[in-house]
Design a protein around this motif. Sequence first.
Motif, short mmCIF file in Angstrom:
data_model
loop_
_atom_site.label_atom_id
_atom_site.label_comp_id
_atom_site.label_asym_id
_atom_site.label_seq_id
_atom_site.Cartn_x
_atom_site.Cartn_y
_atom_site.Cartn_z
N ASP A 1 -26.20 34.40 31.40
CA ASP A 1 -26.04 33.68 30.14
C ASP A 1 -25.54 32.28 30.46
O ASP A 1 -24.34 32.08 30.71
CB ASP A 1 -25.06 34.42 29.24
CG ASP A 1 -24.90 33.75 27.87
OD1 ASP A 1 -25.49 32.66 27.68
OD2 ASP A 1 -24.18 34.30 27.02
N LEU A 2 -26.44 31.31 30.44
CA LEU A 2 -26.09 29.95 30.84
C LEU A 2 -25.26 29.22 29.80
O LEU A 2 -24.79 28.11 30.04
CB LEU A 2 -27.36 29.15 31.14
CG LEU A 2 -28.21 29.70 32.30
CD1 LEU A 2 -29.49 28.88 32.44
CD2 LEU A 2 -27.43 29.70 33.60
N ASN A 3 -25.06 29.83 28.64
CA ASN A 3 -24.24 29.23 27.60
C ASN A 3 -22.80 29.73 27.61
O ASN A 3 -21.99 29.30 26.78
CB ASN A 3 -24.86 29.49 26.22
CG ASN A 3 -26.20 28.79 26.06
OD1 ASN A 3 -26.33 27.62 26.41
ND2 ASN A 3 -27.19 29.52 25.57
N GLN A 4 -22.48 30.62 28.54
CA GLN A 4 -21.11 31.10 28.66
C GLN A 4 -20.19 29.93 29.00
O GLN A 4 -20.55 29.03 29.78
CB GLN A 4 -21.02 32.14 29.78
CG GLN A 4 -21.66 33.48 29.43
CD GLN A 4 -20.63 34.55 29.14
OE1 GLN A 4 -19.82 34.89 29.96
NE2 GLN A 4 -20.69 35.07 27.93
N ALA A 5 -19.01 29.93 28.40
CA ALA A 5 -18.00 28.90 28.70
C ALA A 5 -17.25 29.34 29.96
O ALA A 5 -16.57 30.37 29.96
CB ALA A 5 -17.04 28.74 27.54
N VAL A 6 -17.39 28.55 31.04
CA VAL A 6 -16.83 28.92 32.34
C VAL A 6 -15.76 27.92 32.74
O VAL A 6 -16.02 26.72 32.86
CB VAL A 6 -17.93 28.95 33.43
CG1 VAL A 6 -17.35 29.42 34.76
CG2 VAL A 6 -19.09 29.84 33.01
N ARG B 1 -20.52 22.68 41.49
CA ARG B 1 -21.86 22.26 41.91
C ARG B 1 -22.84 23.41 41.80
O ARG B 1 -23.98 23.24 41.33
CB ARG B 1 -21.85 21.75 43.37
CG ARG B 1 -21.19 20.42 43.58
CD ARG B 1 -21.56 19.82 44.94
NE ARG B 1 -21.21 20.67 46.07
CZ ARG B 1 -20.02 20.68 46.67
NH1 ARG B 1 -19.05 19.89 46.20
NH2 ARG B 1 -19.79 21.45 47.71
N ARG B 2 -22.43 24.59 42.22
CA ARG B 2 -23.31 25.77 42.18
C ARG B 2 -23.65 26.14 40.74
O ARG B 2 -24.82 26.42 40.41
CB ARG B 2 -22.62 26.95 42.88
CG ARG B 2 -23.43 28.24 42.90
CD ARG B 2 -24.68 28.11 43.72
NE ARG B 2 -25.41 29.37 43.79
CZ ARG B 2 -26.61 29.51 44.34
NH1 ARG B 2 -27.22 28.46 44.87
NH2 ARG B 2 -27.21 30.67 44.37
N LEU B 3 -22.66 26.16 39.87
CA LEU B 3 -22.90 26.52 38.47
C LEU B 3 -23.85 25.52 37.81
O LEU B 3 -24.75 25.91 37.06
CB LEU B 3 -21.58 26.58 37.71
CG LEU B 3 -20.63 27.73 38.09
CD1 LEU B 3 -19.27 27.54 37.43
CD2 LEU B 3 -21.22 29.08 37.70
N LYS B 4 -23.65 24.24 38.09
CA LYS B 4 -24.54 23.21 37.52
C LYS B 4 -25.96 23.38 38.04
O LYS B 4 -26.94 23.24 37.28
CB LYS B 4 -24.01 21.82 37.86
CG LYS B 4 -22.77 21.42 37.07
CD LYS B 4 -22.32 20.01 37.43
CE LYS B 4 -21.12 19.58 36.57
NZ LYS B 4 -20.64 18.23 36.95
N ALA B 5 -26.09 23.69 39.32
CA ALA B 5 -27.42 23.88 39.91
C ALA B 5 -28.15 25.06 39.28
O ALA B 5 -29.38 25.04 39.17
CB ALA B 5 -27.30 24.08 41.42
N LEU B 6 -27.38 26.07 38.87
CA LEU B 6 -27.98 27.25 38.24
C LEU B 6 -28.29 27.02 36.76
O LEU B 6 -28.98 27.84 36.15
CB LEU B 6 -27.04 28.46 38.38
CG LEU B 6 -26.86 29.00 39.81
CD1 LEU B 6 -25.76 30.05 39.84
CD2 LEU B 6 -28.17 29.58 40.34
N GLY B 7 -27.78 25.92 36.21
CA GLY B 7 -28.10 25.60 34.82
C GLY B 7 -27.03 25.93 33.80
O GLY B 7 -27.29 25.86 32.59
#
Length: 325
Positions: free
Chosen positions: A4-9, A24-30
């Motif tokens: 779920d790329l809309n999860q607040a992390v 960086r990894r999270l951004k790369a995954l979208g």
Amino acid sequence: MVRDLNQAVFVAGHRGMVGSAIVRRLKALGYTHILVAAHDEVDLLDQAAVQSFFNTNRIDQVYLAAAKVGGIHANNSYPADFIYQNLMIEANVIQAAHQAGVQKLLFLGSSCIYPKHAEQPMREDALLTGILEPTNEPYAIAKIAGIKLCESYNRQHGRDYRSVMPTNLYGPHDNYHPQNSHVIPALLRRFHEAVQRGDEEVVIWGSGKPMREFLHVDDMAAASVHVMELESATYQANTQPMLSHINVGTGVDCSIRELAETLAKVTGFAGRLGFDASKPDGTPRKLMDVSRLKALGWQASIGLEEGLRDAYRWYVENVEHARMH
């Protein structure tokens, strides 16, 4: 797991080497909703400030990468700082996450949680089976407490708080202080400056005999996200309620002498290598058993020389404002 790329992390410690790699990894995954907070925005040592941050932000997942870290010299010199600050950071963040209803959290520990003379390679079940390495015992105890915090909130409150134990990490955004840093950044800086000055010899602390395993921080970030995204049933099937942490490493080690030889090659140093045996060696060997992580579908992909070249490239490009404290 369906991502779920809309999860607040929330990535705690986003300015550090590991935290910045996770971002960086999270951004790369979208991922589209990544929360960070600098020290002047939220002091993680301040319980009220941490609770306020969680209360005023929607947070679905937490990566707890914030920590006070350092090498042998730093751990020996500032033991009270290492145990107090790490205990406070993890206790404040984990409790605040729980109180705010955050179900998923990943705590990042360290391979120093294992006994000094643990059987090699070190399995997860070696935890609490022997005496710790004295030079970093306070830090190790704080990290063990973090694992047990996660396990306890899972048992008592039904949370899904997981822990990963990385081996020795290196890469972009490392700390390059000549005494307080870990072995790779300390030596990388020493070799770089030796080349600049035209020195004929670089002296390395210790005998050069201890064996160490090294993992590039981008691999660590990839492993962290992989573990966080595992289905709960899959994660639980490969862990135990009282042994819930997972080792992260390459499963391959080298001697400090071999590391120094590779760093000399990477930095272009052509002189002699000296070893100061009056300085402490630390643990004789630290190699992680990573079979549990491999069974969960992940293994490292960045080789040591390749990773060192990447770290050196970053250092050269950022030497003017690299962390030196």
